[in-house]
Write a protein that holds these residues in place. Structure first.
Motif, short mmCIF file in Angstrom:
data_model
loop_
_atom_site.label_atom_id
_atom_site.label_comp_id
_atom_site.label_asym_id
_atom_site.label_seq_id
_atom_site.Cartn_x
_atom_site.Cartn_y
_atom_site.Cartn_z
N SER A 2 -7.53 -5.65 19.86
CA SER A 2 -8.95 -5.93 19.62
C SER A 2 -9.77 -5.56 20.84
CB SER A 2 -9.14 -7.42 19.30
OG SER A 2 -8.40 -7.78 18.16
N TRP A 37 -14.92 -12.41 25.64
CA TRP A 37 -14.70 -12.90 24.26
C TRP A 37 -14.21 -11.75 23.42
CZ3 TRP A 37 -16.59 -11.43 19.50
CH2 TRP A 37 -16.33 -12.30 18.42
N LYS A 38 -13.38 -12.08 22.43
CA LYS A 38 -12.98 -11.11 21.43
C LYS A 38 -12.82 -11.84 20.09
CE LYS A 38 -7.92 -11.21 21.82
NZ LYS A 38 -6.71 -10.39 21.96
N ASP A 39 -12.70 -11.10 19.08
CA ASP A 39 -12.56 -11.67 17.74
C ASP A 39 -11.34 -12.57 17.68
OD1 ASP A 39 -13.17 -12.09 15.06
OD2 ASP A 39 -11.85 -10.46 14.41
N GLY A 40 -11.51 -13.77 17.19
CA GLY A 40 -10.43 -14.74 17.10
C GLY A 40 -10.55 -15.87 18.09
N MET A 41 -11.42 -15.70 19.13
CA MET A 41 -11.63 -16.75 20.13
C MET A 41 -12.77 -17.65 19.67
SD MET A 41 -11.23 -14.60 23.68
CE MET A 41 -11.64 -16.05 24.67
N ASP A 42 -12.65 -18.92 19.95
CA ASP A 42 -13.68 -19.88 19.55
C ASP A 42 -14.93 -19.76 20.41
OD1 ASP A 42 -12.04 -20.87 17.53
OD2 ASP A 42 -11.17 -22.41 18.86
#
Length: 216
Positions: A2, A37-42
């Motif tokens: 990602s 941040w990346k997709d999947g992190m809150d």
């Protein structure tokens, strides 16, 4: 893999692939606490708390190694500043030309007995301990100490030679021991000269050993 986003100058940057972002951190182009941040992190998280990015502290400079033949110096207390205490003894300074010493007449008269005792074998320790502040007594104590040490060395050497003559060489070679024993006579003559000088209140060097300085 990602893509990542990061915050810089209050702006969202990205997307950027992980390898490029790691390279930016490695080159110190981005601080370790940069939010990423990346997709999947809150939530946005400081990069140094993300497992994908490993940050190692700058290596500690290696301790400077002493040059060959030089012993490392350890200080008992950080505030101590006395480099002379780590300097090896220069034995060449122990021997020099014999020099006479001019002393106060009162010093010579008061410590004359210590000057005489200095030439009586082990009694040379008396002025060293009892009159250490007297230049007159110290001068003669130094010469007396040299004679006392010479006597000890000679005694040990002659005992060894005597053993060799008795156990190895024939008895006819015993005259060698007798000749070498004359060195005792030399020490005795020098001691008598020293006593005469001390009794007269003089500080003059003895022949042969007058330039040896063991006491400072």
């Amino acid at each position: 893999m990602s893509d990542w986003y990061y915050a810089a100058n209050n702006e969202q940057k990205g997307p950027i692939n992980e390898s490029e972002l790691k390279a930016s951190f490695a080159a110190n182009k981005l601080p370790a606490e940069t939010l990423v941040w990346k997709d999947g992190m809150d939530n946005w998280t400081p990069a140094n708390k993300v497992a994908a990015f490993s940050f190692r502290p700058a290596p500690t400079p290696a301790a400077v190694q002493p040059s060959a033949g030089t012993a490392p110096v350890a200080k008992a207390h950080p505030e101590v500043n006395n480099p002379d205490s780590t300097t090896p003894v220069d034995f060449t300074k122990l021997v020099g030309p014999g020099e006479a010493l001019e002393v106060e007449a009162e010093d010579a008269e008061k410590n004359k007995i210590f000057g005489i005792l200095a030439y009586l074998g082990i009694l040379c320790l008396v002025p060293i301990l009892a009159a250490k502040d007297s230049p007159f007594a110290k001068y003669h104590a130094n010469q007396g100490l040299v004679l006392f040490i010479a006597w000890i060395v000679l005694a040990v050497a002659l005992n060894m030679i005597d053993y060799v003559l008795v156990t190895i060489l024939p008895a006819s070679m015993g005259f060698i021991y007798s000749i070498l024993s004359l060195a005792y006579l030399v020490i005795l003559i020098l001691a008598i000269l020293g006593i005469i000088n001390a009794a007269a209140g003089k500080c003059v060097p003895l022949p042969v050993i007058g330039g040896i300085k063991l006491l400072r």
